[in-house]
Design an enzyme around this catalytic site. Structure first.
Site, PDB file in Angstrom:
ATOM      1  N   ASP A 199      46.014  73.012  33.731  1.00  0.00           N
ATOM      2  CA  ASP A 199      45.516  73.533  34.825  1.00  0.00           C
ATOM      3  C   ASP A 199      46.238  72.875  36.019  1.00  0.00           C
ATOM      4  O   ASP A 199      46.957  72.045  35.892  1.00  0.00           O
ATOM      5  CB  ASP A 199      43.976  73.005  34.919  1.00  0.00           C
ATOM      6  N   MET A 200      46.217  73.853  37.101  1.00  0.00           N
ATOM      7  CA  MET A 200      46.767  73.253  38.287  1.00  0.00           C
ATOM      8  C   MET A 200      45.534  72.819  39.267  1.00  0.00           C
ATOM      9  O   MET A 200      44.577  73.824  39.428  1.00  0.00           O
ATOM     10  CB  MET A 200      47.538  74.510  38.964  1.00  0.00           C
ATOM     11  N   GLN A 241      48.950  78.921  41.366  1.00  0.00           N
ATOM     12  CA  GLN A 241      47.920  79.505  41.970  1.00  0.00           C
ATOM     13  C   GLN A 241      48.639  80.541  43.229  1.00  0.00           C
ATOM     14  O   GLN A 241      49.395  80.007  44.135  1.00  0.00           O
ATOM     15  CB  GLN A 241      47.329  78.557  42.856  1.00  0.00           C
ATOM     16  N   ARG A 278      50.309  80.796  33.613  1.00  0.00           N
ATOM     17  CA  ARG A 278      48.918  81.236  33.718  1.00  0.00           C
ATOM     18  C   ARG A 278      48.863  81.452  35.226  1.00  0.00           C
ATOM     19  O   ARG A 278      49.023  80.612  36.166  1.00  0.00           O
ATOM     20  CB  ARG A 278      47.611  80.707  33.373  1.00  0.00           C
ATOM     21  N   GLY A 338      43.082  80.484  42.628  1.00  0.00           N
ATOM     22  CA  GLY A 338      43.459  79.323  43.253  1.00  0.00           C
ATOM     23  C   GLY A 338      42.038  78.862  43.677  1.00  0.00           C
ATOM     24  O   GLY A 338      41.035  79.874  44.395  1.00  0.00           O
ATOM     25  N   LYS A 392      42.013  87.145  51.906  1.00  0.00           N
ATOM     26  CA  LYS A 392      41.712  87.572  50.330  1.00  0.00           C
ATOM     27  C   LYS A 392      42.733  88.434  49.900  1.00  0.00           C
ATOM     28  O   LYS A 392      43.513  88.678  49.011  1.00  0.00           O
ATOM     29  CB  LYS A 392      40.461  87.766  50.123  1.00  0.00           C
ATOM     30  N   THR A 428      42.195  86.451  35.706  1.00  0.00           N
ATOM     31  CA  THR A 428      41.331  87.039  36.838  1.00  0.00           C
ATOM     32  C   THR A 428      40.144  87.752  36.200  1.00  0.00           C
ATOM     33  O   THR A 428      40.238  88.386  35.138  1.00  0.00           O
ATOM     34  CB  THR A 428      42.151  87.750  37.965  1.00  0.00           C
ATOM     35  N   HIS A 429      39.113  87.780  37.200  1.00  0.00           N
ATOM     36  CA  HIS A 429      37.692  88.778  36.833  1.00  0.00           C
ATOM     37  C   HIS A 429      37.954  89.814  37.944  1.00  0.00           C
ATOM     38  O   HIS A 429      36.901  90.612  37.847  1.00  0.00           O
ATOM     39  CB  HIS A 429      36.706  88.007  37.020  1.00  0.00           C
ATOM     40  N   ARG A 450      32.783  74.955  42.324  1.00  0.00           N
ATOM     41  CA  ARG A 450      34.110  75.794  42.687  1.00  0.00           C
ATOM     42  C   ARG A 450      33.598  77.200  42.106  1.00  0.00           C
ATOM     43  O   ARG A 450      33.909  78.216  42.664  1.00  0.00           O
ATOM     44  CB  ARG A 450      35.353  75.514  41.930  1.00  0.00           C
ATOM     45  N   ARG A 451      32.819  77.362  41.012  1.00  0.00           N
ATOM     46  CA  ARG A 451      32.357  78.682  40.540  1.00  0.00           C
ATOM     47  C   ARG A 451      31.432  79.222  41.625  1.00  0.00           C
ATOM     48  O   ARG A 451      31.558  80.538  41.809  1.00  0.00           O
ATOM     49  CB  ARG A 451      31.655  78.422  39.176  1.00  0.00           C
TER      50      ARG A 451
HETATM   51  P1  FDA Z   1      37.874  87.271  42.771  1.00  0.00           P
HETATM   52  O1  FDA Z   1      37.250  85.688  43.316  1.00  0.00           O
HETATM   53  O2  FDA Z   1      38.249  87.975  43.914  1.00  0.00           O
HETATM   54  O3  FDA Z   1      36.610  87.695  41.994  1.00  0.00           O
HETATM   55  C1  FDA Z   1      36.734  88.817  41.402  1.00  0.00           C
HETATM   56  C2  FDA Z   1      35.285  89.431  41.015  1.00  0.00           C
HETATM   57  O4  FDA Z   1      35.048  88.559  39.941  1.00  0.00           O
HETATM   58  C3  FDA Z   1      34.372  89.200  41.984  1.00  0.00           C
HETATM   59  O5  FDA Z   1      33.998  90.214  42.776  1.00  0.00           O
HETATM   60  C4  FDA Z   1      33.097  88.815  41.042  1.00  0.00           C
HETATM   61  O6  FDA Z   1      32.512  89.990  40.434  1.00  0.00           O
HETATM   62  C5  FDA Z   1      33.388  88.223  39.877  1.00  0.00           C
HETATM   63  N1  FDA Z   1      33.792  86.742  39.873  1.00  0.00           N
HETATM   64  C6  FDA Z   1      34.662  85.854  40.177  1.00  0.00           C
HETATM   65  N2  FDA Z   1      34.077  84.721  40.042  1.00  0.00           N
HETATM   66  C7  FDA Z   1      33.025  84.893  39.819  1.00  0.00           C
HETATM   67  C8  FDA Z   1      32.053  83.550  39.444  1.00  0.00           C
HETATM   68  N3  FDA Z   1      32.173  82.355  39.611  1.00  0.00           N
HETATM   69  N4  FDA Z   1      30.826  84.109  39.093  1.00  0.00           N
HETATM   70  C9  FDA Z   1      30.512  85.447  39.210  1.00  0.00           C
HETATM   71  N5  FDA Z   1      31.375  86.365  39.159  1.00  0.00           N
HETATM   72  C10 FDA Z   1      32.617  86.013  39.584  1.00  0.00           C
HETATM   73  N6  FDA Z   1      41.958  78.023  39.348  1.00  0.00           N
HETATM   74  C11 FDA Z   1      42.865  76.672  39.843  1.00  0.00           C
HETATM   75  O7  FDA Z   1      42.894  76.452  41.162  1.00  0.00           O
HETATM   76  N7  FDA Z   1      43.329  76.091  38.949  1.00  0.00           N
HETATM   77  C12 FDA Z   1      43.333  76.325  37.681  1.00  0.00           C
HETATM   78  O8  FDA Z   1      44.006  75.745  36.570  1.00  0.00           O
HETATM   79  C13 FDA Z   1      42.400  77.470  37.318  1.00  0.00           C
HETATM   80  N8  FDA Z   1      42.301  77.809  35.886  1.00  0.00           N
HETATM   81  C14 FDA Z   1      41.732  79.260  35.785  1.00  0.00           C
HETATM   82  C15 FDA Z   1      41.860  79.672  34.441  1.00  0.00           C
HETATM   83  C16 FDA Z   1      41.161  80.758  34.031  1.00  0.00           C
HETATM   84  C17 FDA Z   1      41.369  81.515  32.579  1.00  0.00           C
HETATM   85  C18 FDA Z   1      40.494  81.611  35.193  1.00  0.00           C
HETATM   86  C19 FDA Z   1      40.107  82.833  34.520  1.00  0.00           C
HETATM   87  C20 FDA Z   1      40.469  81.156  36.248  1.00  0.00           C
HETATM   88  C21 FDA Z   1      41.159  79.776  36.562  1.00  0.00           C
HETATM   89  N9  FDA Z   1      41.001  79.189  37.891  1.00  0.00           N
HETATM   90  C22 FDA Z   1      41.937  78.313  38.076  1.00  0.00           C
HETATM   91  C23 FDA Z   1      40.010  79.836  38.752  1.00  0.00           C
HETATM   92  C24 FDA Z   1      40.938  80.857  39.685  1.00  0.00           C
HETATM   93  O9  FDA Z   1      41.554  80.042  40.638  1.00  0.00           O
HETATM   94  C25 FDA Z   1      39.572  81.729  40.643  1.00  0.00           C
HETATM   95  O10 FDA Z   1      38.928  80.814  41.362  1.00  0.00           O
HETATM   96  C26 FDA Z   1      38.753  82.395  39.912  1.00  0.00           C
HETATM   97  O11 FDA Z   1      39.270  83.108  38.780  1.00  0.00           O
HETATM   98  C27 FDA Z   1      37.904  83.334  40.603  1.00  0.00           C
HETATM   99  O12 FDA Z   1      38.715  84.472  41.387  1.00  0.00           O
HETATM  100  P2  FDA Z   1      39.195  85.932  40.575  1.00  0.00           P
HETATM  101  O13 FDA Z   1      40.773  86.162  40.159  1.00  0.00           O
HETATM  102  O14 FDA Z   1      38.263  86.212  39.528  1.00  0.00           O
HETATM  103  O15 FDA Z   1      38.837  86.724  41.663  1.00  0.00           O
END
Ligand code: FDA
Length: 310
Positions: free
Chosen positions: A133-134, A162, A183, A187, A200, A230-231, A292-293
């Site tokens: 992880d970062m 990130q 990966r 971030g 963003k 990403t989601h 953070r979530r």
């Molecule tokens: P974005 O935040 O734009 O979200 C897109 C959509 O997804 C939102 O509109 C919502 O619908 C949904 N969504 C996203 N997060 C949600 C949540 N918490 N609850 C409900 N719905 C949500 N970061 C980091 O700094 N170091 C790391 O090592 C990692 N490792 C990591 C591994 C994996 C497999 C994932 C998927 C993510 C990480 N992250 C991470 C977290 C990453 O940096 C980021 O904060 C989250 O993935 C949320 O960003 P999205 O890309 O999902 O986009």
């Protein structure tokens, strides 16, 4: 950065809040949405269920960061070695993901190196894979240096980059000659505008750039593999189009999402046959990770508030 996001990220580092929140039942209830349980057994049971019902692979991560003694880092290392054995003996489709500060990076980089190298060597012997992880920006250089050193001994290892950091394009270019597994995520920490992209939409664009950079022919020829973490449905669709149009071979990319987030999108990808893994977090030290979530989607705070009254 939005006010709510800044407040939640500041709260994630507050010990007073952590003590209280971790004992509060409505907080514990709302955490269960993102985390199947605090124990390895509960995480493995969730992984088994996803594997059997949806043929969905997992990545296991034991929550914890910024440890204060070498013995704690050694315990975490022993725990991950045990996870690798349990995954192998139970026939689980599970990789692991580790935070360098859990392995002692704050205490002594050599200790973190020894711990991570032990985990990566065992993963290699067991045909498994370790993700690093970062964490926040002070750890980026030491984490990349750990990745380089450990990878030269045990190539069964990938690292997270990130997209919100200004430096990441340069970091990626420097790593590409290795043909690495990386990966890409947006971030999750609170970083100043001098270090992180503020808008963003610009982070999203950089995310797309970084993923497609990993998927260009010169990167693939060197052996690169990208985990698209990403989601974000819009980014997922754009990258699906890119992969299809460029005929990127399967095995060189996969989507990765967090357990319990965007289940509809996860099911759609699986139904269409796209490669996907979910990261399952477990452990007692869930508070900063949980904050953070919440910061990622302030609407989650409403969910917590609602569960107070249920
Ligand atoms: P974005 O935040 O734009 O979200 C897109 C959509 O997804 C939102 O509109 C919502 O619908 C949904 N969504 C996203 N997060 C949600 C949540 N918490 N609850 C409900 N719905 C949500 N970061 C980091 O700094 N170091 C790391 O090592 C990692 N490792 C990591 C591994 C994996 C497999 C994932 C998927 C993510 C990480 N992250 C991470 C977290 C990453 O940096 C980021 O904060 C989250 O993935 C949320 O960003 P999205 O890309 O999902 O986009």
């Amino acid at each position: 950065m939005g006010l709510m996001r800044s407040a939640l990220l500041a709260g994630s580092r507050n010990a007073w809040l952590r003590e209280r929140a971790m004992r509060t039942s409505f907080v514990r209830k709302s955490v269960s949405r993102f985390m199947p349980g605090e124990t390895l057994d509960e995480a493995l049971a969730a992984a088994r269920s996803l594997q059997q019902s949806e043929r969905l692979g997992s990545i296991l991560t034991h929550l914890g960061e910024n440890l204060t003694s070498p013995s704690e880092a050694e315990e975490v290392t022993a725990h991950y070695l045990d996870v690798l054995e349990r995954v192998r003996s139970g026939g689980y489709d599970c990789e692991i993901s580790v935070k360098p500060t859990q392995l002692g990076l704050d205490l002594d980089p050599e200790l973190a190196f020894r711990n991570l190298a032990a985990i990566a060597r065992r993963a290699l012997e067991l045909s498994n894979f370790v993700w690093i992880d970062m964490e926040s920006t002070p750890y980026v250089d030491p984490t990349l240096s750990l990745f380089h050193r450990v990878r030269s001994e045990a190539p069964s290892i990938g690292v997270c980059l990130q997209a919100y950091l200004h430096r990441t394009r340069a970091d990626l270019e420097a790593l590409l000659p290795l043909g690495p597994a990386i990966r890409i995520v947006k971030g999750a920490y609170s970083e100043p505008p001098s270090l992180a992209i503020a808008r963003k939409a610009d982070v999203d664009e950089n995310f797309y750039f970084l993923c497609t950079r990993m998927l260009r022919p010169d990167s693939l020829e060197r052996g690169a593999r990208v985990a698209i973490g990403t989601h974000d449905g819009r980014l997922v669709e754009r990258l699906q189009r890119f992969v299809t149009e460029a005929a990127v071979p399967r095995g060189r990319y996969e989507f990765e999402m967090l357990y319990g987030i965007q289940r509809g999108l996860q099911r759609r990808l699986l139904a269409e046959g796209w490669p996907l893994r979910v990261l399952i977090s477990y452990g007692e030290f869930w508070f900063p990770w949980y904050m953070r979530r919440l910061a990622e989607r302030p609407a989650n705070v409403l969910f917590v508030v609602r569960s107070m009254f249920r």
